[in-house]
Design an enzyme around this catalytic site. Structure first.
Site, PDB file in Angstrom:
ATOM      1  N   GLY A 178      -2.813  -7.375   5.167  1.00 15.40           N
ATOM      2  CA  GLY A 178      -1.572  -6.641   4.967  1.00 15.40           C
ATOM      3  C   GLY A 178      -1.031  -6.040   6.242  1.00 15.40           C
ATOM      4  CG  ASP A 211      -0.877  -9.777  12.350  1.00 15.40           C
ATOM      5  OD1 ASP A 211       0.329 -10.056  12.175  1.00 15.40           O
ATOM      6  OD2 ASP A 211      -1.563 -10.257  13.280  1.00 15.40           O
ATOM      7  CG  ASN A 232       1.411  -1.268  -0.072  1.00 15.72           C
ATOM      8  OD1 ASN A 232       1.923  -2.352  -0.401  1.00 15.72           O
ATOM      9  ND2 ASN A 232       0.100  -1.046  -0.152  1.00 15.72           N
ATOM     10  CG  PHE A 285       2.170 -10.912  -1.976  1.00 22.86           C
ATOM     11  CD1 PHE A 285       1.253  -9.935  -1.584  1.00 22.86           C
ATOM     12  CD2 PHE A 285       1.801 -11.782  -2.991  1.00 22.86           C
ATOM     13  CE1 PHE A 285       0.008  -9.816  -2.202  1.00 22.86           C
ATOM     14  CE2 PHE A 285       0.556 -11.681  -3.611  1.00 22.86           C
ATOM     15  CZ  PHE A 285      -0.326 -10.696  -3.218  1.00 22.86           C
ATOM     16  CB  SER A 318      -1.294  -7.442  -4.605  1.00 22.12           C
ATOM     17  OG  SER A 318      -0.094  -6.703  -4.478  1.00 22.12           O
ATOM     18  CG  ASN A 347       2.594  -3.471  -4.683  1.00 22.31           C
ATOM     19  OD1 ASN A 347       2.805  -2.555  -5.465  1.00 22.31           O
ATOM     20  ND2 ASN A 347       1.838  -3.335  -3.606  1.00 22.31           N
ATOM     21  CE  LYS A 359      -8.030  -6.519  -0.465  1.00 23.20           C
ATOM     22  NZ  LYS A 359      -7.296  -6.367   0.777  1.00 23.20           N
ATOM     23  CG  ASN A 388      -5.575  -5.137  -3.047  1.00 24.32           C
ATOM     24  OD1 ASN A 388      -4.841  -4.352  -2.410  1.00 24.32           O
ATOM     25  ND2 ASN A 388      -5.317  -6.432  -3.118  1.00 24.32           N
ATOM     26  CB  THR A 389      -3.862  -0.486  -3.034  1.00 23.03           C
ATOM     27  OG1 THR A 389      -3.143  -1.552  -3.681  1.00 23.03           O
ATOM     28  CG2 THR A 389      -3.700  -0.628  -1.539  1.00 23.03           C
TER      29      THR A 389
HETATM   30  C1  LIG Z   1       0.972  -1.315   3.591  1.00 24.58           C
HETATM   31  C2  LIG Z   1      -0.166  -2.080   3.006  1.00 24.58           C
HETATM   32  C3  LIG Z   1      -0.029  -3.432   2.773  1.00 24.58           C
HETATM   33  C4  LIG Z   1      -1.083  -4.169   2.238  1.00 24.58           C
HETATM   34  N1  LIG Z   1      -0.935  -5.498   2.027  1.00 24.58           N
HETATM   35  C5  LIG Z   1      -1.976  -6.223   1.543  1.00 24.58           C
HETATM   36  C6  LIG Z   1      -1.857  -7.616   1.368  1.00 24.58           C
HETATM   37  O1  LIG Z   1      -0.834  -8.219   1.674  1.00 24.58           O
HETATM   38  N2  LIG Z   1      -2.925  -8.273   0.844  1.00 24.58           N
HETATM   39  C7  LIG Z   1      -4.098  -7.649   0.508  1.00 24.58           C
HETATM   40  O2  LIG Z   1      -5.033  -8.301   0.054  1.00 24.58           O
HETATM   41  N3  LIG Z   1      -4.237  -6.318   0.686  1.00 24.58           N
HETATM   42  C8  LIG Z   1      -3.211  -5.609   1.187  1.00 24.58           C
HETATM   43  N4  LIG Z   1      -3.350  -4.261   1.369  1.00 24.58           N
HETATM   44  C9  LIG Z   1      -4.622  -3.616   0.949  1.00 24.58           C
HETATM   45  C10 LIG Z   1      -5.606  -3.412   2.100  1.00 24.58           C
HETATM   46  O3  LIG Z   1      -5.986  -4.644   2.668  1.00 24.58           O
HETATM   47  C11 LIG Z   1      -6.844  -2.653   1.621  1.00 24.58           C
HETATM   48  O4  LIG Z   1      -7.525  -3.452   0.678  1.00 24.58           O
HETATM   49  C12 LIG Z   1      -6.510  -1.329   0.964  1.00 24.58           C
HETATM   50  O5  LIG Z   1      -5.450  -0.692   1.623  1.00 24.58           O
HETATM   51  C13 LIG Z   1      -7.694  -0.367   0.935  1.00 24.58           C
HETATM   52  O6  LIG Z   1      -8.156  -0.089   2.239  1.00 24.58           O
HETATM   53  P1  LIG Z   1      -7.707   1.200   3.092  1.00 24.58           P
HETATM   54  O7  LIG Z   1      -7.922   2.400   2.219  1.00 24.58           O
HETATM   55  O8  LIG Z   1      -8.564   1.169   4.308  1.00 24.58           O
HETATM   56  O9  LIG Z   1      -6.271   1.021   3.417  1.00 24.58           O
HETATM   57  C14 LIG Z   1      -2.309  -3.512   1.908  1.00 24.58           C
HETATM   58  C15 LIG Z   1      -2.442  -2.153   2.171  1.00 24.58           C
HETATM   59  C16 LIG Z   1      -1.401  -1.428   2.718  1.00 24.58           C
HETATM   60  C17 LIG Z   1      -1.581   0.049   2.974  1.00 24.58           C
END
Ligand SMILES: Cc1cc2nc3c(=O)[nH]c(=O)nc-3n(C[C@H](O)[C@H](O)[C@H](O)COP(=O)(O)O)c2cc1C
Length: 341
Positions: free
Chosen positions: A67, A69, A115, A119, A180, A182, A218, A247-248
């Site tokens: 997410g 990059d 967020n 995608f 995800s 979203n 994931k 994931n989130t």
């Molecule tokens: C802005 C944002 C965009 C993200 N985009 C993706 C994504 O495209 N694909 C994905 O698998 N996880 C995505 N994530 C989730 C992160 O990879 C990670 O699993 C999640 O944020 C929990 O870790 P953290 O608490 O260290 O952020 C995103 C997270 C954030 C904050």
């Protein structure tokens, strides 16, 4: 130093600042001597950090989560900060704009982000071409793949296959993202039957390629224990390489931020996620008798948080929100603590 910079950066819109900072890093990469200086300040190499997981050799176990990059545009720049691996994506077959802005929110009181990007990405072709042209220097690259918003769930497998085929020669491992919050309906693909269908199809593709790329799944932190039991069964049955947890979250429990921020739709990341994601890792690790590797992610903001994920059963860890709140020095801080151990 980062604390001061953060007070300035945090005054601006989170998504705009993300692109401003990554753009600045890209410019810095072209300034003679600066990449070397960054590497000297942030990178840490030590034999005890090297680790082999699902057949791949990682220089260290701390990675950048998906997410950050999405289009693989800043890999070289981000590598300067000492990551052992970088996961690009989530990428979809076709480019798509994602949800309307604003779609990323800071919750500073909770050291969290919400967020609902949806995608947003330039499509798998653009990503593949970027990856064909980078100098890896031993960096492991994961490709996190998803489906386009307009693809119905019945056809989702075709989207995963398109991304898998296009990226096969340019990534070291794959991540199937069905978690995800979203993309409407995406999480329904975490159900047993659709999930098995996607994973078995990709595993068959692996067989056809002769060499096989590790495939990870994931998962969301919001799954029940019964659903986690199903995940263990599915991983063992499909013989995929492992799981990324987590994931989130869609939960908003125990937040201290104002109501207006708490009620923003989307996935919550950062500190409020730390203990739940560790709990999921521990559950999966115990239930599976450690029969597959887990990448631990969710609310790692310190060396202690990373160690707790490893103690819970993770073989590798990833950062996103902690990197934003604590700054790039967090990677080295974790690595130093791991060496001392
Ligand atoms: C802005 C944002 C965009 C993200 N985009 C993706 C994504 O495209 N694909 C994905 O698998 N996880 C995505 N994530 C989730 C992160 O990879 C990670 O699993 C999640 O944020 C929990 O870790 P953290 O608490 O260290 O952020 C995103 C997270 C954030 C904050």
């Amino acid at each position: 130093m980062y604390k001061l910079l953060k007070t300035i950066l945090f005054r601006f819109d989170p998504e705009k600042i993300h692109y401003f900072v990554t753009g600045a890093l890209q410019s810095a990469q072209k300034v003679w001597g600066l990449p070397k200086l960054l590497k000297a300040s942030f990178k840490l190499e030590h034999p005890s950090l090297e680790t082999e997981v699902f057949g791949l050799k990682f220089k260290n176990p701390v990675g950048l989560a998906a997410g950050f990059d999405k289009n693989g545009e800043y890999i070289q720049e981000l590598a300067n900060f000492g990551f052992g691996f970088i996961e690009v994506g989530t990428v979809t077959p076709l480019p798509q704009p994602g949800n309307d802005k604003p779609r990323m929110f800071r919750l500073p009181k909770d050291e969290a982000l919400v967020n609902r990007m949806g995608f947003n990405n330039k499509g798998v072709d653009v990503l593949a071409r970027k990856l064909e042209n980078i100098n890896r220097e031993g960096l492991i690259i994961g490709g996190n793949i998803g489906k386009n918003k307009n693809t119905p769930n019945e056809d989702a497998v075709k989207d995963y296959v398109k991304c898998f085929d296009r990226l096969f020669d340019v990534v070291d491992y794959f991540v199937v993202n069905v978690s995800s919050p979203n993309t409407p309906g995406l999480r329904e693909l975490q159900e047993k039957e659709p999930l098995k269908h996607i994973l078995n199809t990709l595993q068959n593709k692996n067989l056809k390629h002769g060499i096989s790329r590790p495939i990870l799944l994931k998962i969301a932190p919001d799954l029940t224990n019964e659903q986690l039991d199903d995940i263990v069964e599915i991983v063992q049955e499909t013989k995929i390489a492992g799981v990324i947890a987590t994931n989130t979250t869609i939960s908003r429990d125990n937040l201290t931020s104002d109501e207006s921020l708490k009620t923003e739709m989307g996935g919550l990341s950062g500190k409020p996620l730390t203990s739940r994601s560790t709990e999921v890792i521990k559950y999966l690790s115990q239930k599976s008798n450690q029969s597959f590797p887990i990448i631990g992610v969710g609310g790692i903001h310190s060396a202690k948080d990373a160690q707790e994920k490893l103690d819970a059963g993770a073989a590798l860890v990833q950062l996103y929100t902690g990197f934003v709140y604590e700054g790039p020095g967090l990677v080295k801080q974790i690595l130093k603590a791991l060496i001392k151990k």
